[in-house]
Structure formats: structure tokens, C-alpha cells
Enzyme design. Sequence first.
Site, PDB file in Angstrom:
ATOM      1  N   HIS A  21       0.828  -1.214   0.000  1.00 39.28           N
ATOM      2  CA  HIS A  21       0.000   0.000   0.000  1.00 39.28           C
ATOM      3  C   HIS A  21       0.863   1.265   0.000  1.00 39.28           C
ATOM      4  CE1 HIS A  21      -4.121   0.970  -0.137  1.00 39.28           C
ATOM      5  NE2 HIS A  21      -4.382   1.201   1.129  1.00 39.28           N
ATOM      6  N   ASN A  65      -6.827   6.835   4.093  1.00 38.61           N
ATOM      7  CA  ASN A  65      -8.208   7.221   3.772  1.00 38.61           C
ATOM      8  C   ASN A  65      -8.502   8.701   4.041  1.00 38.61           C
ATOM      9  OD1 ASN A  65      -8.233   7.144   6.526  1.00 38.61           O
ATOM     10  ND2 ASN A  65      -9.914   5.679   6.737  1.00 38.61           N
ATOM     11  N   ASP A  90      -0.862   2.616  -5.393  1.00 38.00           N
ATOM     12  CA  ASP A  90      -0.811   1.180  -5.669  1.00 38.00           C
ATOM     13  C   ASP A  90      -2.121   0.729  -6.306  1.00 38.00           C
ATOM     14  OD1 ASP A  90      -2.463  -0.230  -3.069  1.00 38.00           O
ATOM     15  OD2 ASP A  90      -1.725   1.803  -2.808  1.00 38.00           O
ATOM     16  N   ASN A 111      -9.010   3.839  -1.396  1.00 42.05           N
ATOM     17  CA  ASN A 111      -9.475   4.813  -0.397  1.00 42.05           C
ATOM     18  C   ASN A 111      -8.710   6.133  -0.445  1.00 42.05           C
ATOM     19  OD1 ASN A 111     -11.408   3.062   0.583  1.00 42.05           O
ATOM     20  ND2 ASN A 111     -10.067   2.215   2.162  1.00 42.05           N
TER      21      ASN A 111
END
Length: 198
Positions: A21, A65, A90, A111
Site C-alpha cells: 500500500h 483514507n 498502488d 481509499n
Amino acid sequence: SQIRLVVGLGNPGAEYNGTRHNVGFAVVDLLAKQWGLTWQHTKSWHALWAKGEKAILVKPTSYMNRSGEPLQVVANFYKIEPAEILVVLDDMALELGRLRLRPDGGTGGHNGLESIIVQLGTEEIPRLRVGIGAAPREGAVDYVLGRFFEEERSLVEKSIVRAADAVKCSIDNGLLSAMNLFNKNPEPDRPESGPKES
């Protein structure tokens, strides 16, 4: 539009270093190193930033997020429009080693990108998706927050270098030129495995 700000997406903290991530962070870290820049931290912005001659690099220190909030603050400060921002993130829908540049589009279930689109109020934000490979059917969260397997590391490192090159090409030659060059499959650098048909 000229790309003036490059934001890499990831989660802050040592426990997330090297995770799938955090590929966006890895790309802008490499750019900062190549350009000889030092990261600055502005607490009120909730972001790390480094100002180069051609573009500003940003790493939000909010969690993934909430990436849009710090990005909006930095963009407002420097009077940068959404079309002048390149988001590096990603993507599980792309195989490892693949890149995809686009001038706009939806969130793709990401997100961080969703937060940016909501904050800036538009989907017309250029983005560079870096393939991390498909997650197992169950356990997508564990997958993206996990680290790359040992056998993937060489390809990941090449992918990060190629992504940094794609960012530089976008800045120097424009997004369309970079799309034509980097959205293609990368050249294979290892022999194909398995039996070949005669």
C-alpha cells in the site's frame, strides 16, 4: 496542464514501510533522492513535502483514507489546480511491474484516491497506478498492508524506478507522451518459464 505537484500515497509510520500500500511513498522517496531534495515536515499541513525545481513532492502524514485533506492544503497554498497534480498509488488490478497513467477517472476502489477526489471535488486528477498484483479472494486488507515476497523484490524495485521515470516524463514531456511510453508492458528481463510449443 503542466504537472506541478506529485503526491505519493501511503500510510505513515515505520510499520508500513515497504508494504504494498506504500508503493506511492516509495516512488516519491526515490524522486526526492534523485533530485537531491530533503523532506520537510509542516505539522499544520499533516504532510511531508520537498520542493524541487520542476515540481513539489508530497507525502501525506494522515492515514491513507484521509490523503485528500493534506493534499488540498498544500495545493491551496501553492495555488495548484487538480489537473496539475499527479497522484502515485498502488493498484491491485494491475499485475506486478505494470504501470498505468491516466488524466482522470474513478477511484478504482482505492481509499486514498477516493479521499482526494472528494476533497478536490473532481475526478479530473492525473494518476499513476503502480501494479502490486491481485490480492487473494479473501484477505485483501492483509495483502495490501503486507510486504512484498522475497521473489517479488527485484521486480518491485524495477517497477519503482520505472514509475519515477514515468513521473519525470510526465513533468518534462506532458502526460500524453508519458502515457504512450509507460502504459505499455515493460520489457521482459527474465526468461519465460515453462515448456515452449514447437
